[in-house]
Design an enzyme around this catalytic site. Structure first.
Site, PDB file in Angstrom:
ATOM      1  N   HIS A 103       0.818  -1.005   0.450  1.00  0.00           N
ATOM      2  CA  HIS A 103       0.045   0.425  -0.341  1.00  0.00           C
ATOM      3  C   HIS A 103       0.679   1.044  -0.071  1.00  0.00           C
ATOM      4  O   HIS A 103       0.534   2.659   0.604  1.00  0.00           O
ATOM      5  CB  HIS A 103      -1.650   0.193   1.489  1.00  0.00           C
ATOM      6  CG  HIS A 103      -1.707  -1.140   1.229  1.00  0.00           C
ATOM      7  ND1 HIS A 103      -1.697  -1.621   2.205  1.00  0.00           N
ATOM      8  CD2 HIS A 103      -3.037  -1.511   0.444  1.00  0.00           C
ATOM      9  CE1 HIS A 103      -1.964  -3.132   1.803  1.00  0.00           C
ATOM     10  NE2 HIS A 103      -3.008  -2.528   1.234  1.00  0.00           N
ATOM     11  N   ASP A 204      34.971 -29.633  17.616  1.00  0.00           N
ATOM     12  CA  ASP A 204      34.717 -30.766  16.290  1.00  0.00           C
ATOM     13  C   ASP A 204      36.909 -31.505  15.884  1.00  0.00           C
ATOM     14  O   ASP A 204      36.437 -30.853  14.564  1.00  0.00           O
ATOM     15  CB  ASP A 204      34.204 -31.413  15.761  1.00  0.00           C
ATOM     16  CG  ASP A 204      33.925 -32.874  15.771  1.00  0.00           C
ATOM     17  OD1 ASP A 204      35.056 -34.257  15.531  1.00  0.00           O
ATOM     18  OD2 ASP A 204      32.917 -33.110  15.922  1.00  0.00           O
ATOM     19  N   HIS A 207      36.567 -35.246  14.126  1.00  0.00           N
ATOM     20  CA  HIS A 207      36.276 -35.008  12.985  1.00  0.00           C
ATOM     21  C   HIS A 207      37.269 -35.378  11.329  1.00  0.00           C
ATOM     22  O   HIS A 207      37.482 -35.582  10.648  1.00  0.00           O
ATOM     23  CB  HIS A 207      34.921 -35.127  12.089  1.00  0.00           C
ATOM     24  CG  HIS A 207      35.088 -33.447  11.508  1.00  0.00           C
ATOM     25  ND1 HIS A 207      35.738 -32.531  12.792  1.00  0.00           N
ATOM     26  CD2 HIS A 207      34.874 -33.368  10.655  1.00  0.00           C
ATOM     27  CE1 HIS A 207      35.313 -31.386  11.614  1.00  0.00           C
ATOM     28  NE2 HIS A 207      35.054 -32.095  10.541  1.00  0.00           N
ATOM     29  N   HIS A 212      37.581 -35.176   7.081  1.00  0.00           N
ATOM     30  CA  HIS A 212      38.319 -34.646   5.928  1.00  0.00           C
ATOM     31  C   HIS A 212      39.512 -34.942   5.013  1.00  0.00           C
ATOM     32  O   HIS A 212      40.636 -34.314   4.468  1.00  0.00           O
ATOM     33  CB  HIS A 212      38.918 -32.759   6.060  1.00  0.00           C
ATOM     34  CG  HIS A 212      37.624 -32.260   6.704  1.00  0.00           C
ATOM     35  ND1 HIS A 212      36.753 -32.170   5.759  1.00  0.00           N
ATOM     36  CD2 HIS A 212      36.774 -31.740   8.021  1.00  0.00           C
ATOM     37  CE1 HIS A 212      35.285 -31.277   6.416  1.00  0.00           C
ATOM     38  NE2 HIS A 212      35.943 -31.265   7.589  1.00  0.00           N
ATOM     39  N   ASP A 358      31.842 -32.308   5.259  1.00  0.00           N
ATOM     40  CA  ASP A 358      30.737 -31.894   6.906  1.00  0.00           C
ATOM     41  C   ASP A 358      29.029 -31.858   6.362  1.00  0.00           C
ATOM     42  O   ASP A 358      28.431 -32.291   7.533  1.00  0.00           O
ATOM     43  CB  ASP A 358      30.962 -30.846   6.744  1.00  0.00           C
ATOM     44  CG  ASP A 358      32.868 -30.306   7.859  1.00  0.00           C
ATOM     45  OD1 ASP A 358      32.436 -31.638   8.600  1.00  0.00           O
ATOM     46  OD2 ASP A 358      33.015 -29.540   7.458  1.00  0.00           O
TER      47      ASP A 358
HETATM   48  O1  UNU Z   1      36.832 -28.665   9.887  1.00  0.00           O
HETATM   49  C1  UNU Z   1      37.215 -27.835  10.627  1.00  0.00           C
HETATM   50  N1  UNU Z   1      36.195 -27.628  11.457  1.00  0.00           N
HETATM   51  C2  UNU Z   1      38.574 -27.505  10.446  1.00  0.00           C
HETATM   52  C3  UNU Z   1      39.397 -28.533   9.853  1.00  0.00           C
HETATM   53  C4  UNU Z   1      38.875 -27.807  12.300  1.00  0.00           C
HETATM   54  C5  UNU Z   1      40.373 -27.760  12.126  1.00  0.00           C
HETATM   55  C6  UNU Z   1      41.100 -27.763  11.320  1.00  0.00           C
HETATM   56  C7  UNU Z   1      40.741 -28.169   9.735  1.00  0.00           C
HETATM   57 FE    FE Z   2      35.015 -30.047   9.132  1.00  0.00          FE
END
Ligand code: UNU
Ligand code: FE
Ligand code: FES
Length: 441
Positions: A103, A204, A207, A212, A358
């Site tokens: 409006h 974390d 992981h 990774h 991730d």
């Molecule tokens: O993926 C992650 N959160 C991460 C990667 C953390 C530290 C080093 C590299």
């Molecule tokens: Fe990660």
């Protein structure tokens, strides 16, 4: 209100899985966390001039953040007080006013109602304009360029809210010339609960060498010894819950480790380190050269070094929108800034190698709780409980090594405090734990 007292147990080490799935718990999060806590809005560098604005969300509330004529920053809900239409559809820009498409009501940079079509002929000039201002965000404050807002007028100052996390973050905020966040942010949708990426970034380290593994090999990262958990040494880093739900992990001398072409950045760090030591002392000069994974309670995360800056915007209990910027120092040469952007995109952008590692795990961690029986179970993050304690020189609860879940527990203890609806007075006093009696070298 749902009884939340048994959802987090054993000093934060045990979570009931319903917190990643249940709609009622999510609604309680919107009320007790997202409508109360300080939430990341922007970096000041995104709004240099009067009239510069951007749109974002606080919880599921759409907000406009705008630079005022007096240089301050205000935020208000991006929904027209007349009949509720979204007023501003742009992600960012520069405006003199925000005009509703329905409006034609128009609002000034501070959200005040300035123009009403047919004000004389249809309203007989009897409209009380102040009543129809856009709903303000109660407080907007900046910490060294990072702008946060809260809907709770009774919230403590942003500096108090950040607590010891601010002391640690000075490591990269207190650089000569300051920082900027380069965007526009990459945006993508993940089918996961907002706490899953927050806990990943806060704690974390476990992981990294596993999930990774392939990516670390592919970019020939100096962290390659972590691949497949072949080699891990607790003396190569720390994990900290600063209290207040914030926390991080740091790997020493690894700031440039996730950059496929890291030499230019390594040189930058080497040249800046003496200046940082002068400004902030030995510890933070050491932190300046580390690689951090971190989260600011509740839903803002970053990796310092990789220099990805993230906001996990909740969209219901099982979905988030991920917003990703690149953090750079303002004084870095343009070429280095562009390299930081390119490598952030390659690693933690929407299609980034580590981001996709991730994303898959985060979606499955959430989605498995669709099962009625599964949802009644528990999850565990007890790693490192016996190795955390007071550090003689560093604030917070500190544990050796990044493969640890100390800051995960700090996050969930804070989550439980907020969810039980405590006053800010009560929130200021965090319950102690066994770590209060232990020293960490
Ligand atoms: O993926 C992650 N959160 C991460 C990667 C953390 C530290 C080093 C590299
Ligand atoms: Fe990660
Ligand atoms: Fe950690 Fe499966 S090994 S989620």
């Amino acid at each position: 209100m749902k009884d939340v007292s048994k959802l987090i147990l054993e000093d934060g080490a045990v979570q009931n899985r319903s917190i990643y799935w249940d709609q009622d718990i999510y609604e309680q999060e919107l009320e007790h966390i997202f409508a109360r806590a300080w939430l990341f809005l922007a970096h000041e560098s995104q709004l240099p001039n009067t009239g510069d604005f951007l749109t974002t969300r606080m919880g599921e509330d759409n907000v406009i953040v705008a630079r005022q004529a007096d240089g301050s920053i205000k935020a208000f809900i991006n929904s027209c007080p007349h009949r509720g239409n979204v007023v501003c559809h742009a992600d960012s820009g520069n405006a003199k006013a925000f005009t509703c498409a329905y409006h034609g009501w128009a609002f000034g940079l501070g959200g005040e109602l300035v123009t009403v079509p047919l004000e004389h002929d249809a309203y007989y000039n009897a409209i009380e304009r102040p009543r129809y201002a856009m709903h303000p965000v109660a407080k907007v404050e900046s910490y060294k360029g990072l702008v946060f807002g809260t809907f709770d007028a009774g919230a403590p100052s942003l500096r108090d809210y950040l607590g010891d996390m601010a002391w640690y973050m000075d490591t990269f905020l207190d650089v000569p010339g300051g920082i900027e966040l380069l965007g526009p942010p990459m945006k993508s949708i993940l089918n996961c609960n907002w706490k899953v990426p927050t806990e990943n970034f806060i704690a974390d380290g476990y992981h990294v060498g596993w999930a990774h593994a392939a990516a670390l090999k592919a970019i020939e990262s100096p962290l390659s010894p972590l691949v497949g958990n072949q080699a891990y040494d607790v003396n190569t880093g720390l994990q900290v819950t600063t209290r207040g739900g914030h926390g991080f992990g740091v790997i020493w001398d690894a700031a440039a480790a996730i950059h496929p072409v890291g030499e230019a950045y390594a040189q930058w760090l080497a040249q800046r380190t003496p200046i940082m030591r002068e400004r902030l002392g030995d510890w933070r000069a050491k932190f300046y050269n580390g690689h951090w994974d971190a989260s600011i309670f509740p839903n803002c995360s970053f990796l310092y070094g990789t220099n990805t800056w993230k906001l996990w915007q909740p969209m219901g209990p099982h979905h988030i929108e991920v917003w990703t910027w690149t953090l750079v120092e303002k004084d870095m040469p343009d070429e280095l800034k562009q390299m930081m952007v390119a490598t952030n995109m390659m690693t933690f952008g929407t299609a980034g190698m580590l981001e996709t590692d991730d994303g898959e795990n985060m979606e499955q961690c959430t989605g498995s709780n669709r099962g009625w029986v599964t949802r009644r179970g528990k999850l565990f993050s007890g790693m490192g409980q016996v190795r955390e304690g007071h550090h003689p020189e560093l604030p917070g609860i500190v544990a050796k090594g990044i493969v640890c879940e100390t800051s995960n527990r700090g996050f969930y203890r804070r989550w439980a405090q907020f969810m039980s609806g405590k006053s800010w007075d009560e929130l200021a006093r965090e319950p102690g734990n066994a770590a209060d009696k232990r020293e960490v070298a």
